[in-house]
Design a protein around this motif. Structure first.
Motif, PDB file in Angstrom:
ATOM      1  N   PHE A  73      -6.193 -36.542  60.613  1.00  0.00           N
ATOM      2  CA  PHE A  73      -7.323 -38.364  60.609  1.00  0.00           C
ATOM      3  C   PHE A  73      -6.092 -38.994  61.880  1.00  0.00           C
ATOM      4  CE2 PHE A  73      -9.403 -35.981  57.744  1.00  0.00           C
ATOM      5  CZ  PHE A  73     -10.199 -36.408  58.080  1.00  0.00           C
ATOM      6  N   GLU A  74      -4.969 -38.977  61.428  1.00  0.00           N
ATOM      7  CA  GLU A  74      -4.021 -39.568  61.915  1.00  0.00           C
ATOM      8  C   GLU A  74      -4.484 -39.702  63.132  1.00  0.00           C
ATOM      9  OE1 GLU A  74       0.195 -39.491  59.147  1.00  0.00           O
ATOM     10  OE2 GLU A  74       0.088 -39.347  61.327  1.00  0.00           O
ATOM     11  N   ASN A  75      -4.701 -38.728  63.610  1.00  0.00           N
ATOM     12  CA  ASN A  75      -5.244 -38.572  65.133  1.00  0.00           C
ATOM     13  C   ASN A  75      -6.801 -39.820  65.613  1.00  0.00           C
ATOM     14  OD1 ASN A  75      -2.978 -37.618  66.640  1.00  0.00           O
ATOM     15  ND2 ASN A  75      -4.327 -35.831  65.698  1.00  0.00           N
ATOM     16  N   ILE A  76      -7.109 -39.277  64.763  1.00  0.00           N
ATOM     17  CA  ILE A  76      -8.426 -39.971  65.112  1.00  0.00           C
ATOM     18  C   ILE A  76      -8.395 -41.545  64.488  1.00  0.00           C
ATOM     19  CG2 ILE A  76     -10.654 -40.325  63.511  1.00  0.00           C
ATOM     20  CD1 ILE A  76     -10.929 -37.168  63.413  1.00  0.00           C
ATOM     21  N   VAL A  77      -7.558 -42.048  63.881  1.00  0.00           N
ATOM     22  CA  VAL A  77      -7.604 -43.527  63.905  1.00  0.00           C
ATOM     23  C   VAL A  77      -6.546 -43.636  65.450  1.00  0.00           C
ATOM     24  CG1 VAL A  77      -6.136 -44.926  62.487  1.00  0.00           C
ATOM     25  CG2 VAL A  77      -7.740 -43.059  60.982  1.00  0.00           C
ATOM     26  N   LYS A  78      -5.842 -42.983  65.688  1.00  0.00           N
ATOM     27  CA  LYS A  78      -5.625 -43.583  66.888  1.00  0.00           C
ATOM     28  C   LYS A  78      -6.144 -43.760  67.942  1.00  0.00           C
ATOM     29  CE  LYS A  78      -0.185 -41.233  66.739  1.00  0.00           C
ATOM     30  NZ  LYS A  78       0.443 -39.972  66.612  1.00  0.00           N
ATOM     31  N   LEU A  79      -6.904 -42.638  68.010  1.00  0.00           N
ATOM     32  CA  LEU A  79      -8.127 -42.502  68.944  1.00  0.00           C
ATOM     33  C   LEU A  79      -8.998 -43.646  69.115  1.00  0.00           C
ATOM     34  CD1 LEU A  79      -9.137 -40.421  71.225  1.00  0.00           C
ATOM     35  CD2 LEU A  79     -10.633 -39.770  69.252  1.00  0.00           C
ATOM     36  N   VAL A  80      -9.014 -44.349  67.620  1.00  0.00           N
ATOM     37  CA  VAL A  80     -10.531 -45.362  67.891  1.00  0.00           C
ATOM     38  C   VAL A  80     -10.075 -46.696  67.998  1.00  0.00           C
ATOM     39  CG1 VAL A  80     -12.249 -43.854  66.845  1.00  0.00           C
ATOM     40  CG2 VAL A  80     -10.687 -45.125  65.359  1.00  0.00           C
ATOM     41  N   GLY A  81      -8.439 -46.515  67.615  1.00  0.00           N
ATOM     42  CA  GLY A  81      -7.432 -48.134  67.323  1.00  0.00           C
ATOM     43  C   GLY A  81      -7.844 -48.738  68.336  1.00  0.00           C
ATOM     44  N   VAL A  83     -16.563 -37.985  61.773  1.00  0.00           N
ATOM     45  CA  VAL A  83     -16.066 -39.222  61.390  1.00  0.00           C
ATOM     46  C   VAL A  83     -16.179 -40.043  62.691  1.00  0.00           C
ATOM     47  CG1 VAL A  83     -13.389 -40.097  61.121  1.00  0.00           C
ATOM     48  CG2 VAL A  83     -14.146 -38.036  59.876  1.00  0.00           C
ATOM     49  N   LEU A  84     -15.970 -40.116  63.838  1.00  0.00           N
ATOM     50  CA  LEU A  84     -16.119 -41.089  64.934  1.00  0.00           C
ATOM     51  C   LEU A  84     -16.920 -41.218  64.852  1.00  0.00           C
ATOM     52  CD1 LEU A  84     -14.711 -39.081  67.953  1.00  0.00           C
ATOM     53  CD2 LEU A  84     -13.523 -40.630  66.241  1.00  0.00           C
ATOM     54  N   ASN A  85     -18.194 -40.204  64.465  1.00  0.00           N
ATOM     55  CA  ASN A  85     -20.044 -41.567  64.594  1.00  0.00           C
ATOM     56  C   ASN A  85     -19.822 -42.282  62.932  1.00  0.00           C
ATOM     57  OD1 ASN A  85     -22.153 -40.410  66.412  1.00  0.00           O
ATOM     58  ND2 ASN A  85     -21.932 -38.351  65.612  1.00  0.00           N
ATOM     59  N   LEU A  86     -18.798 -41.524  62.129  1.00  0.00           N
ATOM     60  CA  LEU A  86     -19.207 -42.720  61.024  1.00  0.00           C
ATOM     61  C   LEU A  86     -18.565 -43.893  60.979  1.00  0.00           C
ATOM     62  CD1 LEU A  86     -18.885 -40.580  58.117  1.00  0.00           C
ATOM     63  CD2 LEU A  86     -21.341 -41.789  58.921  1.00  0.00           C
ATOM     64  N   LEU A  87     -17.715 -43.917  62.171  1.00  0.00           N
ATOM     65  CA  LEU A  87     -16.054 -45.051  62.040  1.00  0.00           C
ATOM     66  C   LEU A  87     -16.979 -45.991  63.361  1.00  0.00           C
ATOM     67  CD1 LEU A  87     -12.506 -43.375  62.534  1.00  0.00           C
ATOM     68  CD2 LEU A  87     -13.277 -45.171  60.486  1.00  0.00           C
ATOM     69  N   ASP A  88     -17.886 -44.879  63.749  1.00  0.00           N
ATOM     70  CA  ASP A  88     -17.891 -46.012  65.328  1.00  0.00           C
ATOM     71  C   ASP A  88     -19.137 -47.181  64.774  1.00  0.00           C
ATOM     72  OD1 ASP A  88     -18.288 -45.936  68.442  1.00  0.00           O
ATOM     73  OD2 ASP A  88     -20.385 -45.524  67.961  1.00  0.00           O
ATOM     74  N   ASN A  89     -20.429 -46.632  63.728  1.00  0.00           N
ATOM     75  CA  ASN A  89     -21.116 -47.086  63.029  1.00  0.00           C
ATOM     76  C   ASN A  89     -20.620 -48.377  62.283  1.00  0.00           C
ATOM     77  OD1 ASN A  89     -23.369 -45.955  63.748  1.00  0.00           O
ATOM     78  ND2 ASN A  89     -23.872 -44.898  62.430  1.00  0.00           N
ATOM     79  N   ALA A  90     -19.284 -48.275  61.586  1.00  0.00           N
ATOM     80  CA  ALA A  90     -18.774 -48.961  60.412  1.00  0.00           C
ATOM     81  C   ALA A  90     -18.366 -49.941  61.226  1.00  0.00           C
ATOM     82  CB  ALA A  90     -17.412 -48.310  60.159  1.00  0.00           C
TER      83      ALA A  90
END
Ligand code: ADP
Length: 253
Positions: free
Chosen positions: A115-123, A154-161
């Motif tokens: 999850f840390e890597n995902i957060v870095k990616l979309v940061g 998770v990327l899809n949900l973060l993208d919407n958020a």
């Protein structure tokens, strides 16, 4: 000469038959319309970023612009291309799911790093809109899932958020373990979803309030893909939303 003996069909049965034929015709017509609507929305979805890509590429190629401006244009080009890649990936998955040729291969991996890597990616995209992205992940535990698919969820949900949040707000990603399950929530303080529309957001092509949708780029397939991916894991997804105040999407796998 043929002796054609038709089975006796009573008036009621004839009526019933013509009713079912009419229903079939209506269904076909509806499917045709849905397909056209779907294609139109995909074409629109791809042509908007393409227009930007062409424009920015042309500007970036100009000799007289500064190196700094060129870098900025190139980074926009890279980001838009990523978004297009995600969209195409979602579309391909949707097609595969319809054909039932879709598989998930589960493995065990550490939650925290993942999850840390995902957060870095979309940061960077969150920073651009001045939205603080907070990760709350329970101490190191193992997730049992298809890591690429879970990333896509998770990327899809973060993208919407991000897309449906107001500037200067927060988005929180919480991850915890309950018995053998992993529970992931994406919480935003964005525009929210009207109560009577919440139940439809996971449907293919569904977009809340056509008028409001126009101001947000989107195709209405992201959440349909997310739901299919979650269910392919044997999991479930739910949404709670207060119109005007924010939404929480929770995935359990
Ligand atoms: P889209 O590409 O339109 O975002 P999705 O399938 O991802 O398509 O979402 C369907 C609809 O649900 C969106 O059009 C939007 O109206 C609504 N929606 C999804 N996520 C959120 C959110 N976090 N906040 C408010 N509305 C949302």
């Amino acid at each position: 000469d043929f002796d054609v003996r038709l089975p006796y069909i009573g008036k009621d049965e004839l009526g019933e038959l013509s009713g079912s034929i009419q229903k079939l015709a209506n269904d076909l017509e509806r499917l045709k319309n849905e397909r056209n609507e779907f294609l139109a929305s995909i074409a629109h979805e791809l042509s908007t970023p393409l227009t930007y890509l062409i424009g920015y590429t042309k500007v970036a190629m100009r000799k007289e612009i500064s190196e700094q401006a060129r870098e900025q244009y190139l980074s926009i080009i890279a980001e838009e291309s990523e978004r297009m890649k995600e969209l195409v990936k979602n579309l391909l998955d949707l097609a595969k799911m319809d054909e039932n040729t879709f598989t998930v291969s589960k493995e065990y991996f550490g939650a925290q790093t993942f999850f840390e890597n995902i957060v870095k990616l979309v940061g960077p995209s969150f920073e651009m809109k001045n939205i603080k992205l907070i990760l709350l992940c329970e101490n190191n535990f193992q997730v049992h899932a298809d890591s690429l698919r879970l990333e896509q969820i998770v990327l899809n949900l973060l993208d919407n958020a991000l897309k449906y949040s107001k500037e200067n707000t927060e988005v929180t990603l919480t991850v915890r373990k309950k018995e053998k399950k992993t529970i992931i929530s994406v919480i935003d303080f964005g525009i929210g979803i009207p109560t009577d529309e919440v139940e439809f957001v996971f449907e293919k092509l569904y977009r809340v309030e056509k008028s409001r949708s126009r101001s947000f780029v989107g195709s209405g397939i992201g959440l349909a893909v997310v739901k299919e991916l979650v269910e392919a894991h044997g999991g479930s997804i739910e949404v709670k939303s207060i119109y005007g105040n924010g939404s929480t999407f929770t995935v359990t796998i």
